[in-house]
Design an enzyme around this catalytic site. Structure first.
Site, PDB file in Angstrom:
ATOM      1  N   CYS A   3      41.602  48.463  38.610  1.00 28.53           N
ATOM      2  CA  CYS A   3      42.983  48.318  38.386  1.00 28.53           C
ATOM      3  C   CYS A   3      43.731  49.631  39.181  1.00 28.53           C
ATOM      4  CB  CYS A   3      43.321  48.253  36.968  1.00 28.53           C
ATOM      5  SG  CYS A   3      42.955  46.552  36.229  1.00 28.53           S
ATOM      6  N   ASP A  26      34.110  48.828  50.904  1.00 30.85           N
ATOM      7  CA  ASP A  26      33.419  49.309  49.825  1.00 30.85           C
ATOM      8  C   ASP A  26      32.969  50.845  50.145  1.00 30.85           C
ATOM      9  OD1 ASP A  26      31.221  48.064  47.411  1.00 30.85           O
ATOM     10  OD2 ASP A  26      30.792  50.063  48.230  1.00 30.85           O
ATOM     11  N   HIS A  42      43.204  41.394  35.745  1.00 36.33           N
ATOM     12  CA  HIS A  42      42.165  42.030  35.315  1.00 36.33           C
ATOM     13  C   HIS A  42      41.096  40.775  34.552  1.00 36.33           C
ATOM     14  CE1 HIS A  42      39.351  44.776  34.191  1.00 36.33           C
ATOM     15  NE2 HIS A  42      38.879  44.183  33.088  1.00 36.33           N
ATOM     16  N   ASN A  82      28.426  39.801  41.534  1.00 34.48           N
ATOM     17  CA  ASN A  82      27.450  40.422  40.530  1.00 34.48           C
ATOM     18  C   ASN A  82      28.123  40.209  39.077  1.00 34.48           C
ATOM     19  OD1 ASN A  82      25.524  41.194  42.270  1.00 34.48           O
ATOM     20  ND2 ASN A  82      26.476  43.225  42.570  1.00 34.48           N
ATOM     21  N   HIS A  93      35.513  44.735  36.612  1.00 34.23           N
ATOM     22  CA  HIS A  93      36.693  44.076  37.074  1.00 34.23           C
ATOM     23  C   HIS A  93      35.998  43.153  38.251  1.00 34.23           C
ATOM     24  CE1 HIS A  93      41.094  44.226  38.488  1.00 34.23           C
ATOM     25  NE2 HIS A  93      40.399  43.335  39.099  1.00 34.23           N
ATOM     26  N   HIS A  95      34.958  41.129  41.228  1.00 29.69           N
ATOM     27  CA  HIS A  95      35.126  41.300  42.569  1.00 29.69           C
ATOM     28  C   HIS A  95      34.081  40.656  43.208  1.00 29.69           C
ATOM     29  CE1 HIS A  95      32.427  44.374  40.701  1.00 29.69           C
ATOM     30  NE2 HIS A  95      32.077  44.270  41.941  1.00 29.69           N
ATOM     31  N   HIS A  97      31.885  40.594  46.834  1.00 38.62           N
ATOM     32  CA  HIS A  97      31.440  41.478  48.002  1.00 38.62           C
ATOM     33  C   HIS A  97      31.139  40.665  49.134  1.00 38.62           C
ATOM     34  CE1 HIS A  97      29.312  44.841  45.498  1.00 38.62           C
ATOM     35  NE2 HIS A  97      29.351  43.850  44.513  1.00 38.62           N
TER      36      HIS A  97
END
Ligand code: 5GP
Length: 109
Positions: A3, A26, A42, A82, A93, A95, A97
């Site tokens: 955030c 990353d 969120h 994950n 939060h 996400h 990859h």
């Protein structure tokens, strides 16, 4: 913590942004290209997806080809999310990859 990146309080190396999504490199890349695609809303993880927020998943997967093209991933890539402790999720939060830039391993786990 993501955030704070979304709000601009923590800097990031931005790759893509629209009103729903922010994507950035990353900080600890595990492949030649390793970008995080982060919904701005969120949600703690993909385990928190339901009928009220599932649209962000479509937004992520619509942004992914744009991001991949921008990063020169002409031969393919992998998207991973994950979830929880067994999934080795370290940032709570949601996400995704996006990794690529070399031939990836056939193993998933
Ligand atoms: P997770 O383990 O939750 O699936 O993935 C979290 C990812 O966020 C990790 O790959 C980690 O390197 C990355 N990360 C953690 N903190 C930061 C940060 O402040 N900036 C960036 N760009 N990436 C971060």
């Amino acid at each position: 913590m993501f955030c704070k990146i979304i709000n601009g309080d923590i800097p990031c190396s931005k790759v893509y942004e629209d009103d729903k999504i922010l994507a950035f490199h990353d900080i600890n890349p595990q492949a030649p290209v390793h970008c995080l695609i982060v919904p701005k809303v969120h949600i703690a993880s993909a385990d928190g997806i339901d009928e009220t927020n599932a649209d962000v998943v479509a937004e992520v997967f619509m942004a992914a080809p744009i991001i991949a093209k921008k990063l020169g991933l002409t031969r393919g890539y992998r998207i991973i999310t994950n979830i929880g402790e067994d999934g080795c999720q370290s940032v709570k939060h949601i996400h995704f990859h996006l990794v690529g830039g070399r031939q990836l391993s056939e193993t998933m786990a």
